[in-house]
Each structure stands twice: as C-alpha cells, then as structure tokens.
Design a protein around this motif. Structure first.
Motif, mmCIF file in Angstrom:
data_model
loop_
_atom_site.group_PDB
_atom_site.id
_atom_site.type_symbol
_atom_site.label_atom_id
_atom_site.label_comp_id
_atom_site.label_asym_id
_atom_site.label_seq_id
_atom_site.Cartn_x
_atom_site.Cartn_y
_atom_site.Cartn_z
ATOM 1 N N GLY A 1 0.823 -1.208 0.000
ATOM 2 C CA GLY A 1 0.000 0.000 0.000
ATOM 3 C C GLY A 1 0.844 1.239 0.000
ATOM 4 O O GLY A 1 0.514 2.213 -0.676
ATOM 5 N N LEU A 2 1.941 1.162 0.709
ATOM 6 C CA LEU A 2 2.785 2.342 0.770
ATOM 7 C C LEU A 2 3.389 2.636 -0.588
ATOM 8 O O LEU A 2 3.435 3.810 -1.004
ATOM 9 N N ILE A 3 3.787 1.615 -1.263
ATOM 10 C CA ILE A 3 4.370 1.805 -2.576
ATOM 11 C C ILE A 3 3.331 2.382 -3.508
ATOM 12 O O ILE A 3 3.599 3.297 -4.274
ATOM 13 N N THR A 4 2.092 1.827 -3.392
ATOM 14 C CA THR A 4 1.022 2.317 -4.263
ATOM 15 C C THR A 4 0.736 3.769 -3.985
ATOM 16 O O THR A 4 0.576 4.583 -4.908
ATOM 17 N N ALA A 5 0.772 4.129 -2.737
ATOM 18 C CA ALA A 5 0.485 5.507 -2.385
ATOM 19 C C ALA A 5 1.567 6.411 -2.923
ATOM 20 O O ALA A 5 1.268 7.476 -3.468
ATOM 21 N N LEU A 6 2.786 5.977 -2.724
ATOM 22 C CA LEU A 6 3.870 6.824 -3.215
ATOM 23 C C LEU A 6 3.766 6.950 -4.705
ATOM 24 O O LEU A 6 4.017 8.013 -5.277
ATOM 25 N N GLY A 7 3.357 5.837 -5.302
ATOM 26 C CA GLY A 7 3.232 5.887 -6.737
ATOM 27 C C GLY A 7 2.180 6.875 -7.176
ATOM 28 O O GLY A 7 2.342 7.560 -8.176
ATOM 29 N N ARG A 8 1.071 6.898 -6.434
ATOM 30 C CA ARG A 8 0.028 7.842 -6.809
ATOM 31 C C ARG A 8 0.494 9.273 -6.656
ATOM 32 O O ARG A 8 0.056 10.164 -7.376
ATOM 33 N N LEU A 9 1.464 9.465 -5.776
ATOM 34 C CA LEU A 9 1.992 10.821 -5.642
ATOM 35 C C LEU A 9 3.147 11.082 -6.583
ATOM 36 O O LEU A 9 3.721 12.173 -6.566
ATOM 37 N N GLY A 10 3.395 10.103 -7.281
ATOM 38 C CA GLY A 10 4.473 10.282 -8.228
ATOM 39 C C GLY A 10 5.831 10.198 -7.590
ATOM 40 O O GLY A 10 6.802 10.667 -8.145
#
Lengths: 643, 332
Positions: free
Chosen positions: A625-634
C-alpha cells in the motif's frame, strides 16, 4: 412537709381500699344494728300499738259503759223515780182538782207543781196539758197558756197508756234550748209533763276522768245528728250535724269501738254506744296521738336508741376500719412515695402481727430497692454517658395508649446529625418520618409493638454534594418502646463519591487514550497518512476512526490515506460498511484511500458478504500500500545500493 | 301467640270484667222542671241551691230551672198563677195562699213543706217583760195587715184575751224601728227576720212563738199542678226526694248553703244570711217529724183561721189541697 407517726407525709388523697373497707365496715355495722332494730320495731311495736289500742278501747268502752250506767240510773231512779214520787204524793189531789175543772183549781195546781219542783231537782218545769195540748197549769207562770200540740212528746203522751213516756232531748223551736221531757197520763184527759233538768246529763257526759287532754264524751241525737252535749271545744256549735264513723255506728244502734277520724277529721280511738232512752249515741273518743303517746315515746326512745347504737356502731366501725386500714394505708402511702421516686421512705408499724411483719419486709424491700435503684442509676448514668458520647445517634420512642408514637430522647450525635430533630415528648408525624427517611408511621409501631427490626440508609445530597448520610437501625427496646440508631456515613459516602468521580475521570482518560491509540494517524510523507487499525471495530470505534481520519486529513493535508486493517481480526458487513463510509468521507475531502493488510480470511469474508471494494485500492500488506500511495503521488522509491 | 293476640285477649277480659262487675244502673227518665220560687234568691231558698249544687237534682236526672219570685220588674210574681202558666211546673207558696187558690178553683196541690213550724213571732224588748200572751194586754202591737193580723187575732182568741184589750196597729215598714224607738210595745214578725234584726242590735228581746200557743201554719210549701201530678208523678216524686236531700244538706252544713245562696245573689250579706238561716233551720226539722212532712191538723187549722177571719167564705175539702204521699216518714 409534716410527717405523722408513721413517718409518712400526710395523706392527701383518699385511698380507695381504706375508704371502701371503712364504708363496708360501717354499713355492715349499721345494718347489723338497724335491720334487727327495724324488725324488732316492726314486730314489737305493731304488737305494742295493738295492745295500746286495745287498752284504750277497753278504757273508752268502760267509760261509755259507766256513763251509760249512770245515765240509766239517773233516768230510772232520779228522773222517773222523782216523777213517780211526785205522783204518789200529789197525783191524787191534782187529779181531783183537774176533775173539778174550774179556773181556781188550776191556780192550786200551779202552786202544787211549783212547790213540788222545789223538792225535786230532776226537773226544771212541770206542767199539765189537756188532750188538745193546751197547758192548763204549770210550775212556771210563763208557760201557762202554751199549746204543746206541736211538741214532739205530745202525740205519744196522748196516745200511750204508759205511765212514763221519755222524749229524747231536742232543741226547742224558738228558744233553741235543749229540753227533755217525761210525760205521764193523768186520768184519761190530761198529761203531767216534766221538763228534765239536764245538768246531771251534762255533768255525766262532760266527766272526763281518765280521758286525758284530748278525750271527750258527747251525745249525738238521732234526729238530726246535732250534739246534745257540748264538746271539749265549747266554741263549736251544738246545732250542727256532726258525722263520723263512730257517730254513724252509734246511731245505728251499735256498741263497739274503732280507730277512725272524728267529726273534726282528727284520728281518734273511739267507743260508741247506743242510748235508747235518749235516742242518741254516746261517743267517747281519745286522740290517737295522746292514746299512743307513751307508745310513741317508747318507740321514739327505741328508735333513738337504735340510731344511737347504729351511730356508735358506725363510729366503732370507723375506728375499726381505721385501725385495720391505717397500717395498710401507711404501706400504701409508702408505696405511693416509692412510686413517686422517694426510696428513702420507711414505715413504722409496731407490733408483732402480720401487718408489722409486712412493714418490716416492706422496709427491707425498700432498702434493697433503693440499693438496686442506685446501681441501676449508676448503670443508667454510665449508659447515658456512653450514649451521649457515642458517635452513633440514638432516638428512643414509645407508643402511647392512643396509638400515637412519642419521641422520648435524642442524644447529641442524633441532634448533630438531625439538627431539626424535635424535642422529647413530641408526637411524631409524617414530617418526622421524612426527616429520618421512613416512609410511614406504621413502621415505628411495627418495631415497638411487634418487635420487627429493620434498617435503612439515608443520603441527603444536593447536586454532587452529599450534605449528610447515615445508616438507620430500628429495634425494639421494650414492649411498646423502640430506638433508632443513626450511624453517620456522611464522610464515607463523600469519600466514595470522590472515588467514584476519580475513577470515572481515569476511565475517561483511559478511554480517550485507548481511542487515540486505537486510531493512530501516522503521517508518513507529505500528503500520505497511515491509519493502522488494530482490534475489533464496532460502531463507536468506526465513528472514532471516521472522525480521526477526517481530522488527520485536514491536519496533514493528506491526499492519500492508507487504512491498514492488518490488526483487525474480523471484517463483517458492519465493519465493511463503516470502512466504506470512511472511504467515501475521505473521498469527499479529496483524499484517496488505500486499504492494506487484507488477510486471506478477511478477503474471503468480503467476498462472501458481497462487499464491493472495486473502487478501493486494496493491498495485501502495508508495504504494498505504501508503494502504491507513493506511486500515486508520483514518488518512486530507489534502492541506493542498486543505484 | 303474637302480641296482637295478647292484646285482643286482654281487651276481651277487661270488657268481660266490666260487663260482669258493674251492676246495671236503671236509667231515670230525664225531666225538666220549672221551679217557681215564692220569693227572691235568699237563705230560705237554700235547700233548692243545695239540691242543685250538691247534685241531688242531677242524681234524679232532673234539670231544674229556678225562676225567681218576689217583685220582678215592679210586679209581684204570683207563684201559683205562674206555675199554672208554665209547663212541668213546681212552685213554692204558703198554706193559706194554696187554700185560697183551691177555693178559687186553681188546680194546685201541696206536696211538701220546707218548714214544719210557722216563723211568726211576737217580738218585744226584754225591758217590757212580755213573756206570755197575757202580757200583751194593754200593749200596742204592730202587725202587718192581712194574714198576720189574722194569726195574732187567733192567738189572742185562743188565749181568751179580748181583742180590744190589745192595741193592734198596722206595720208600715218591714223594719223594727217602731219597736226600738218605743212607738210600739211589740210587733209581729218572723223569728228568722225581725228577731234576727233585734239580735243584731244587741238589744235583749222576748219572743212569743205563735206555734207555741197553738197558732201554726205552713209558710214554705212546695206545690205542683194537678196536670203535673197526673202526667209526671214520678218526676214530682224524684223532685221531692232531691229537694229533701237539699234540706238535709242545709241542716248539716249551713255555711255551705249560704255560699250557694250567694252564688245566686252575690250582693247579699253572707253573715246576715247565715244568721237568718240558723234561725230558719230549727223550723225545717222539728223533733219527731220527718223533713218535709205535713200535718193534716195544720192544714185544717189554717183553713179554720181563714174561715174565722172571713178570708174564706166556705170551707173546702182540705184534703184536696195537699198530698202526703210524696214524703217518706220514719214510720213507713
């Protein structure tokens, strides 16, 4: 206070027993005398009076008999005898003169009659009349010329051949004098009449020897019930009709005696006798009072003696009663004194009888009682001191005869606890019940009368402040008596309240802390916050999660939220629903939500429940989830070692 | 048994006791009688009052109406004529008047007498010492004209006194003033009136009772009409029975009789009436004679006086004037 010989204060109120015993003894003594005296009086005096009556009757009858005998003797020997004597001496010459029938012979007859009258005191007038009633000659010149054909003796004197014709006494018309006539025929044409001198008659009847002060004899004419002799009261007229039982009986020709009311209605003993020669009744009477005077005196004396004896018996009974009852009265008064609280009293009854022994025993008893009372007093003092010093409030009561309950005593502790408590003697009421926290008056009586103990507690609290509090114990102290014990629990209650308050504060703090710990917002990076959820999620916690998340979104300006439910053991439809609402709320705030930590079990549950999390990023674990979140923030993560 | 039955038995028993215990009293026929008095209300009529007041008339079931006599409205009431003019009438009069009435053909009959002896008496002052008729010789005697004159004339004649030896002057009043002031030596009056008057002056007096000298008549006679005797003899008998009971009451209780008298004539002097009644009572009952009883001799003597003095021209059958059978004598 003065004391009598018994050493007791004087008696102020009558002692019933003494009074009753005295009265009973007096009545008994009086009846002991009066009843026999009354019976004796009745029997004896009835007999005695009858004897007096008979004696009087005998006396009166003897008087009548004597007077009748005297009158008969007077009529026969004096009146008739003198007439016969006159005839014997002068009859022949008078008849001779009458036979000649000229006026001069009448003068001779007048003179002869007048001379004769001087020698014979049984007559007051002699006269001769013819068959027409015309008086031819008379001893009194004034009687000459009379015509006696209207006189009561005329008809019989003409018609009868008897040598002596008595005419009973009568009142002459005109003169009103009482006259009595004796007539005797002279030849065939004339009649010699003698007017009887009634002095002897009057004297004989008036003789009152043996007749006392009220006795009298009198003659009553049959013709008109007129008196022929005066009464003792000479002012009473003779020419009146007098009537009484005796008069009627006498005029009926009877001879006898009786007790009756005389002509003047006075009660008399009377004897009556018929006197045929006088055509009258001889009555002799004696007033009952005089006849029975001696009897009455004896009776009065007897009654006086009886009354005296009765009085003496009364006095003796009174003394006897006092003699008998005085020691008892002394003991009674002593008992009354003791009952009044005076245990110093002692009786002084001398003698060697039961009463004296009782007095000594009484003194002994008093001594012991005094000792006991002193001990009891000391105990009571100690007990009272104890009660006074006790921190426990005590109120004692008793039930009165009318059923009301009265307050007896209030100790200082109770007074402190209940400043409004009434004074001793007050009849308790509903307000009193409310004051001590009892719902009704019957509960008092159930204790005092039935001995049913009970207890309760009372807390007087204003807002959060306890004014007072006590534990109340009700118990019977004696029949119809009871006590209330108040145990002051104010401080205890206050401490308890304080503890409860503190505990509540702690619980609140803990709850707050736990709440905070159960929904921690962890800012990870700028724009990313993590909300790890641990434990079960109920509605309240779901609300907290929602508020915490929204607050965290605002506080951290988060653009992505990672809900980590790794620590949530079970996800049901409710939890899923809450999580949906949280996600939607975050979305409204412009924040994207990523759910991480979905275990296999949770995944199966979500599938089984038909929960659609298609629009939600769900990750297997927090790391993803953390990776996905960071990904969403670019933001991309770089491994520096690789780099 | 209920209480009602007890009551019924109780009432029946009481009724039975009353029926058996009370003797049947024969009911006397009720009769009304008009009694014509010869004079006004006074002591001499007291037997009538006592008979009325003491219930003797009522006992005989008689209702007696007392009609006062004497002078009424200025006219003298003739009791005989009044009785004849009235139904159911009984009257009071004197023997001479009744003889005259019979002689005049009036159907009246004497049935009883109230007085047995004539009250006529010659009254004189004691100081004149007139104790026998002979003492009247040469004296002046006041006598009312009429019957009284005939009485004293008869007495003088019977005493062999020449009529002219006694000066008889007519009485001009009914008092005793001429006697007291010495105008006359004696007067002929009644022992019940003039003699009481003299006693009331407390002057000593002497009396010569005319009946003591053979001059006697009836002055208070009860009579009735032949019609009454024919139609209601029983009522007459009952009236006489009640009246004689009244006479006996007067003799026994003169004070009561005078009280009754005053109830009819309240203006009378009680003491004076009592004194007169006490003088009257000896005339009503003389020894040996029944109350009310009349003697044929007196009737015959009365007629003889009237004949001798010219009051009656011809003798009548004197037995027709009276009836003796209404009085019960002791001999019967």
């Amino acid at each position: 206070m003065t004391y009598d010989k018994s050493g007791l204060p004087p008696q102020t109120t009558p002692i019933p027993f003494q009074h009753r015993l005295g009265v009973a003894l007096m009545l008994f003594a009086a009846l002991l005398v009066i009843i026999p005296a009354g019976i004796l009086n009745r029997v004896t005096f009835t007999t005695l009076r009858s004897a007096f009556q008979q004696q009087t009757f005998n006396q009166l009858a003897a008087t009548n008999s004597l007077k009748k005998s005297n009158l008969d003797h007077w009529l026969e020997h004096d009146v008739a005898g003198q007439m016969q004597l006159m005839l014997d001496l002068n009859g022949a010459i008078i008849k001779n003169w009458l036979a000649r029938g000229d006026f001069t012979t009448y003068t001779n007859i007048n003179r002869a009659l007048s001379n004769t009258l001087h020698n014979y005191d049984s007559y007051t007038l002699l006269f001769v009349y013819d068959e027409t009633g015309r008086v031819l000659a008379a001893s009194d010149d004034a009687y000459q010329g009379r015509v006696v054909n209207r006189q009561p003796y005329f008809a019989s004197s003409i018609a009868s051949d008897a040598t002596e014709n008595f005419t009973s006494p009568y009142y002459e018309v005109g003169s009103g004098e009482l006259v009595m006539m004796l007539t005797t025929p002279l030849l065939d044409k004339w009649v010699l009449a003698g007017q009887v001198n009634l002095e002897r008659l009057q004297e004989t009847i008036a003789q009152r020897t043996g007749l006392g002060e009220t006795g009298e004899s009198y003659l009553v004419s049959l013709d008109n019930h007129y008196l022929l002799t005066p009464l003792r009261d000479e002012t009473l007229p003779l020419n009146r009709a007098y009537r009484s039982f005796g008069i009627e009986a006498g005029l009926q020709g009877k001879t006898g005696n009786a007790e009756y009311n005389a002509y003047d209605d006075d009660p008399v003993f009377g004897a009556y006798t018929w006197l045929p020669n006088l055509n009258a009744a001889l009555i002799t009477e004696l007033h009952v009072d005089e006849a029975t005077a001696i009897f009455n005196e004896v009776r009065v004396s007897f009654i006086a003696l009886s009354l005296g004896l009765a009085l003496a018996s009364l006095i003796a009974a009174l003394f006897a009663a006092r003699f008998v009852t005085r020691p008892v009265a002394n003991l009674t008064r002593a008992a009354q004194q003791i009952a009044a609280g005076n245990l110093d009293i002692r009786t002084h009854i001398n003698g060697k009888n039961e009463i004296a022994a009782l007095g000594q025993s009484f003194n002994t008893m008093t001594d012991k009682l005094r000792t006991s009372m002193q001990e009891i007093g000391q105990r009571e003092t100690r007990l009272r001191s104890l009660i006074e010093a006790l921190p426990i409030g005590m109120m004692t009561y008793h039930v009165e005869k009318n059923g009301q309950t009265a307050l007896d005593d209030v100790n200082p502790a109770a007074r402190t606890l209940l400043p409004a408590a009434p004074t001793a003697g007050t009849i308790i009421d509903t307000a009193h019940c409310e004051m001590v926290g009892i719902d009704n008056l019957q509960r008092y009586q159930s204790v005092a009368l039935d001995g049913k103990s009970w207890q309760t507690s009372q807390v007087n609290q204003t807002n959060d402040t306890i004014q007072s509090a006590f534990e109340l114990y009700a118990f019977q102290t004696a029949p119809q008596q009871m006590a209330l014990a108040f145990l002051d629990t104010t401080e205890q209650r206050r401490g308890q309240l304080e503890r409860e308050k503190l505990q509540q504060q702690i619980i609140e703090a803990q709850k707050h802390a736990i709440a905070e710990l159960s929904t921690p917002i962890i800012p990870l990076l700028d724009g990313i916050i993590i909300l790890p959820l641990i434990g079960s999620i109920d509605s309240a916690r779901a609300q907290d999660i929602l508020r915490t998340l929204l607050k965290g979104i605002s506080a951290y300006r988060a653009r992505i939220v990672i809900l980590d439910i790794t620590g949530v053991p079970m996800v049901d439809s409710g939890v899923a629903n809450h999580l949906n609402k949280t996600i939607q709320a975050a979305r409204l705030k412009g924040t994207h939500t990523i759910i991480t930590g979905i275990s296999d079990a949770v995944a199966e549950t979500i599938v089984d429940l038909g929960i659609d999390w298609g629009n939600v990023d769900t990750m297997r674990d927090l790391q993803s989830g953390l990776i996905t979140a960071l990904g969403r923030l670019g933001i991309a993560l770089h491994n520096k070692k690789k780099s | 048994m209920t209480s009602a039955k007890y009551w019924i038995w109780f009432i029946l028993i009481i009724a039975l006791v009353n029926c058996t215990g009370q003797p049947a009293t024969p009911t006397l026929p009720a009769d009304a009688i008009n009694l014509q008095m010869s004079w006004i209300h006074e002591y001499s009529a007291s037997p009538l009052y006592s008979a009325e007041k003491n219930g003797h008339f009522a006992t005989q079931n008689l209702s007696v109406n007392l009609i006062e006599g004497g002078f009424q409205d200025g006219n003298f009431v003739d009791p005989i004529q009044s009785a004849l003019d009235t139904v159911n009438s009984i009257g009071m009069s004197d023997a001479a008047t009744l003889i005259l009435a019979r002689a005049a053909g009036q159907p009246v009959v004497a049935i009883a007498t109230i007085t047995q002896r004539s009250p006529s008496v010659v009254i004189s002052l004691a100081e004149d010492n007139i104790q026998t008729p002979q003492d009247l010789i040469g004296k002046q005697v006041a006598v009312a004209e009429g019957g009284a004159t005939h009485l004293i004339t008869t007495m003088l004649t019977m005493q062999n006194i020449n009529r002219d030896d006694v000066t008889i002057v007519p009485r001009t009043d009914f008092g005793i003033a001429p006697l007291l002031d010495g105008s006359v030596d004696a007067l002929l009056g009644w022992i019940t009136n003039e003699n009481v008057m003299l006693e009331e002056t407390e002057r000593e007096g002497n009396i010569l009772l005319l009946s003591d000298y053979g001059v006697d008549t009836y002055n208070f006679v009860v009579f009735t009409t032949e019609e009454m005797l024919q139609n209601k003899p029983d009522a007459v008998k009952r009236f006489i029975t009640a009246l004689m009971a009244g006479v006996a009451d007067v003799i026994a209780n003169p004070e009561q009789a005078i009280d009754y008298t005053l109830s009819y004539a309240p203006s009378l002097d009680k003491a004076a009436q009592l004194r007169r009644l006490e003088a009257f009572i000896p005339l009503m009952q003389t020894p040996g004679t029944a109350i009310g009883q009349m003697s044929p001799d007196i009737w015959a003597f009365t007629q003889q006086i009237m004949l001798d003095n010219g009051l009656l021209d011809t003798a009548i059958t004197i037995e027709d004037v009276y009836r003796l059978d209404f009085i019960t004598t002791s001999d019967e």
